[in-house]
Write a protein that holds these residues in place. Structure first.
Motif, PDB file in Angstrom:
ATOM      1  N   GLU A   1      -9.580  16.906 -13.061  1.00 19.98           N
ATOM      2  CA  GLU A   1     -10.871  16.242 -12.878  1.00 19.98           C
ATOM      3  C   GLU A   1     -11.193  15.337 -14.066  1.00 19.98           C
ATOM      4  O   GLU A   1     -11.701  14.224 -13.892  1.00 19.98           O
ATOM      5  N   VAL A   2     -10.909  15.826 -15.274  1.00 17.12           N
ATOM      6  CA  VAL A   2     -11.165  15.039 -16.475  1.00 17.12           C
ATOM      7  C   VAL A   2     -10.328  13.759 -16.448  1.00 17.12           C
ATOM      8  O   VAL A   2     -10.830  12.665 -16.734  1.00 17.12           O
ATOM      9  N   LEU A   3      -9.064  13.887 -16.080  1.00 20.47           N
ATOM     10  CA  LEU A   3      -8.196  12.706 -16.013  1.00 20.47           C
ATOM     11  C   LEU A   3      -8.693  11.701 -14.980  1.00 20.47           C
ATOM     12  O   LEU A   3      -8.686  10.488 -15.224  1.00 20.47           O
ATOM     13  N   GLU A   4      -9.144  12.181 -13.830  1.00 20.34           N
ATOM     14  CA  GLU A   4      -9.684  11.290 -12.804  1.00 20.34           C
ATOM     15  C   GLU A   4     -10.936  10.570 -13.314  1.00 20.34           C
ATOM     16  O   GLU A   4     -11.115   9.371 -13.094  1.00 20.34           O
ATOM     17  N   ALA A   5     -11.794  11.306 -14.007  1.00 18.56           N
ATOM     18  CA  ALA A   5     -13.014  10.706 -14.550  1.00 18.56           C
ATOM     19  C   ALA A   5     -12.677   9.678 -15.627  1.00 18.56           C
ATOM     20  O   ALA A   5     -13.301   8.614 -15.695  1.00 18.56           O
ATOM     21  N   CYS A   6     -11.690   9.975 -16.452  1.00 17.14           N
ATOM     22  CA  CYS A   6     -11.264   9.027 -17.487  1.00 17.14           C
ATOM     23  C   CYS A   6     -10.724   7.749 -16.862  1.00 17.14           C
ATOM     24  O   CYS A   6     -11.023   6.647 -17.325  1.00 17.14           O
ATOM     25  N   GLU A   7      -9.941   7.897 -15.818  1.00 14.10           N
ATOM     26  CA  GLU A   7      -9.382   6.726 -15.138  1.00 14.10           C
ATOM     27  C   GLU A   7     -10.503   5.887 -14.524  1.00 14.10           C
ATOM     28  O   GLU A   7     -10.501   4.659 -14.624  1.00 14.10           O
ATOM     29  N   ALA A   8     -11.477   6.532 -13.903  1.00 11.35           N
ATOM     30  CA  ALA A   8     -12.608   5.807 -13.312  1.00 11.35           C
ATOM     31  C   ALA A   8     -13.404   5.085 -14.402  1.00 11.35           C
ATOM     32  O   ALA A   8     -13.808   3.926 -14.229  1.00 11.35           O
ATOM     33  N   GLU A   9     -13.614   5.741 -15.519  1.00 12.46           N
ATOM     34  CA  GLU A   9     -14.349   5.131 -16.634  1.00 12.46           C
ATOM     35  C   GLU A   9     -13.567   3.936 -17.183  1.00 12.46           C
ATOM     36  O   GLU A   9     -14.137   2.884 -17.475  1.00 12.46           O
ATOM     37  N   LYS A  10     -12.272   4.093 -17.310  1.00 13.04           N
ATOM     38  CA  LYS A  10     -11.421   3.012 -17.800  1.00 13.04           C
ATOM     39  C   LYS A  10     -11.521   1.792 -16.883  1.00 13.04           C
ATOM     40  O   LYS A  10     -11.639   0.662 -17.352  1.00 13.04           O
ATOM     41  N   GLN A  11     -11.492   2.019 -15.590  1.00  9.79           N
ATOM     42  CA  GLN A  11     -11.593   0.911 -14.640  1.00  9.79           C
ATOM     43  C   GLN A  11     -12.953   0.230 -14.727  1.00  9.79           C
ATOM     44  O   GLN A  11     -13.050  -0.993 -14.668  1.00  9.79           O
TER      45      GLN A  11
END
Length: 98
Positions: A65-75
Motif C-alpha cells: 500500500e505504501v509503495l502504491e501511495a508513493c507511486e501515486a504521489e510521484k505521478q
C-alpha cells in the motif's frame, strides 16, 4: 517472542497512521524502524512462530500500500511540475513577444 510481536504491531500501526496522513517524513523514519524490528524478530527465530509470520505478512501487505501511495504521489508531483514548466514557458513566450 511476545515482545517482538508487539513491536511489529506497534510499528505497523504507526506506519499505517503515517500513510493515512501521507506523512512521507514519518514513513521514511518508520521504514528504518520496520527494518530493524524485522531484523530483531528474525534474529530471535521468529520465522518459526505462526503469529510472527502472520504479522510479517500484514506488514508486507502494508508495504504494498505504501509503495502504491508513493507511486501515486510521484505521478501527481510530476504532473504539477509539468504544469509549472508549461506556465513558465508561456510567461517567457509572452515576455519575448512584448
Amino acid at each position: 517472542m511476545q515482545d517482538a510481536i508487539e513491536k511489529l504491531e506497534s510499528t505497523q500501526r504507526a506506519l499505517r497512521e503515517a500513510l493515512e496522513r501521507q506523512d512521507w517524513d514519518a514513513i521514511g523514519e518508520l521504514d528504518s524502524l520496520c527494518r530493524q524490528v524485522v531484523d530483531d524478530v528474525m534474529a530471535q527465530g521468529g520465522e518459526s512462530n505462526a503469529q510472527v509470520l502472520e504479522r510479517l505478512g500484514e506488514l508486507l501487505d502494508l508495504y504494498r500500500e505504501v509503495l502504491e501511495a508513493c507511486e501515486a504521489e510521484k505521478q501527481q508531483v510530476g504532473s504539477e511540475l509539468r504544469q509549472l514548466r508549461q506556465a513558465s514557458n508561456g510567461v517567457k513566450a509572452y515576455q519575448a513577444g512584448e
